[in-house]
Write a protein that holds these residues in place. Structure first.
Motif, PDB file in Angstrom:
ATOM      1  N   ASP A  50       0.802  -1.233   0.000  1.00  8.90           N
ATOM      2  CA  ASP A  50       0.000   0.000   0.000  1.00  8.90           C
ATOM      3  C   ASP A  50       0.827   1.271   0.000  1.00  8.90           C
ATOM      4  OD1 ASP A  50      -2.358  -1.526   0.037  1.00  8.90           O
ATOM      5  OD2 ASP A  50      -2.237  -1.721   2.211  1.00  8.90           O
ATOM      6  N   LYS A  51       2.039   1.227  -0.541  1.00 13.57           N
ATOM      7  CA  LYS A  51       2.882   2.416  -0.641  1.00 13.57           C
ATOM      8  C   LYS A  51       3.308   2.569  -2.099  1.00 13.57           C
ATOM      9  CE  LYS A  51       7.200   4.450   0.779  1.00 13.57           C
ATOM     10  NZ  LYS A  51       8.592   4.060   0.767  1.00 13.57           N
ATOM     11  N   LEU A  52       3.061   3.742  -2.670  1.00 13.41           N
ATOM     12  CA  LEU A  52       3.460   4.019  -4.044  1.00 13.41           C
ATOM     13  C   LEU A  52       4.975   4.099  -4.131  1.00 13.41           C
ATOM     14  CD1 LEU A  52       2.620   4.710  -6.949  1.00 13.41           C
ATOM     15  CD2 LEU A  52       2.566   7.113  -6.243  1.00 13.41           C
ATOM     16  N   GLU A  53       5.547   3.363  -5.079  1.00  7.34           N
ATOM     17  CA  GLU A  53       6.993   3.364  -5.268  1.00  7.34           C
ATOM     18  C   GLU A  53       7.316   3.575  -6.741  1.00  7.34           C
ATOM     19  OE1 GLU A  53       8.763   0.343  -2.110  1.00  7.34           O
ATOM     20  OE2 GLU A  53       7.242  -0.580  -3.390  1.00  7.34           O
ATOM     21  N   THR A  54       8.431   4.214  -7.019  1.00 10.30           N
ATOM     22  CA  THR A  54       8.906   4.414  -8.383  1.00 10.30           C
ATOM     23  C   THR A  54      10.215   3.655  -8.523  1.00 10.30           C
ATOM     24  OG1 THR A  54       7.923   6.609  -8.416  1.00 10.30           O
ATOM     25  CG2 THR A  54       9.570   6.129 -10.094  1.00 10.30           C
ATOM     26  N   ILE A  55      10.240   2.732  -9.487  1.00  2.39           N
ATOM     27  CA  ILE A  55      11.410   1.881  -9.671  1.00  2.39           C
ATOM     28  C   ILE A  55      11.685   1.675 -11.159  1.00  2.39           C
ATOM     29  CG2 ILE A  55      11.167   0.629  -7.490  1.00  2.39           C
ATOM     30  CD1 ILE A  55       9.785  -1.585  -9.091  1.00  2.39           C
ATOM     31  N   LYS A  56      12.891   1.277 -11.473  1.00  2.00           N
ATOM     32  CA  LYS A  56      13.252   0.937 -12.843  1.00  2.00           C
ATOM     33  C   LYS A  56      12.706  -0.454 -13.156  1.00  2.00           C
ATOM     34  CE  LYS A  56      17.266   2.025 -14.835  1.00  2.00           C
ATOM     35  NZ  LYS A  56      18.728   2.001 -15.099  1.00  2.00           N
TER      36      LYS A  56
END
Length: 58
Positions: free
Chosen positions: A27-33
């Protein structure tokens, strides 16, 4: 013939067969490659391929 595409996070690239949809926290927005994986699937294998993908990635 069908084309199937999905994305794999860089840190999980080697674990595609045993996918876990979370990287750090639920439930946590993450930005990843990520890497996009594309494959061609014959019609007679489509059902089993989709079943295998669903069982590996809830």
């Amino acid at each position: 013939m069908f084309q199937i595409s999905f994305y794999v996070p860089e840190i999980k690239l080697e674990l595609v067969k045993n996918a876990n949809p979370t990287i750090e926290h639920l439930d946590k927005l993450e930005t990843i490659k990520e890497y996009k994986v594309e494959m061609i699937c014959a019609s007679n294998h489509l059902s089993s391929v989709i079943s295998a993908m669903k069982s590996a990635h809830p």
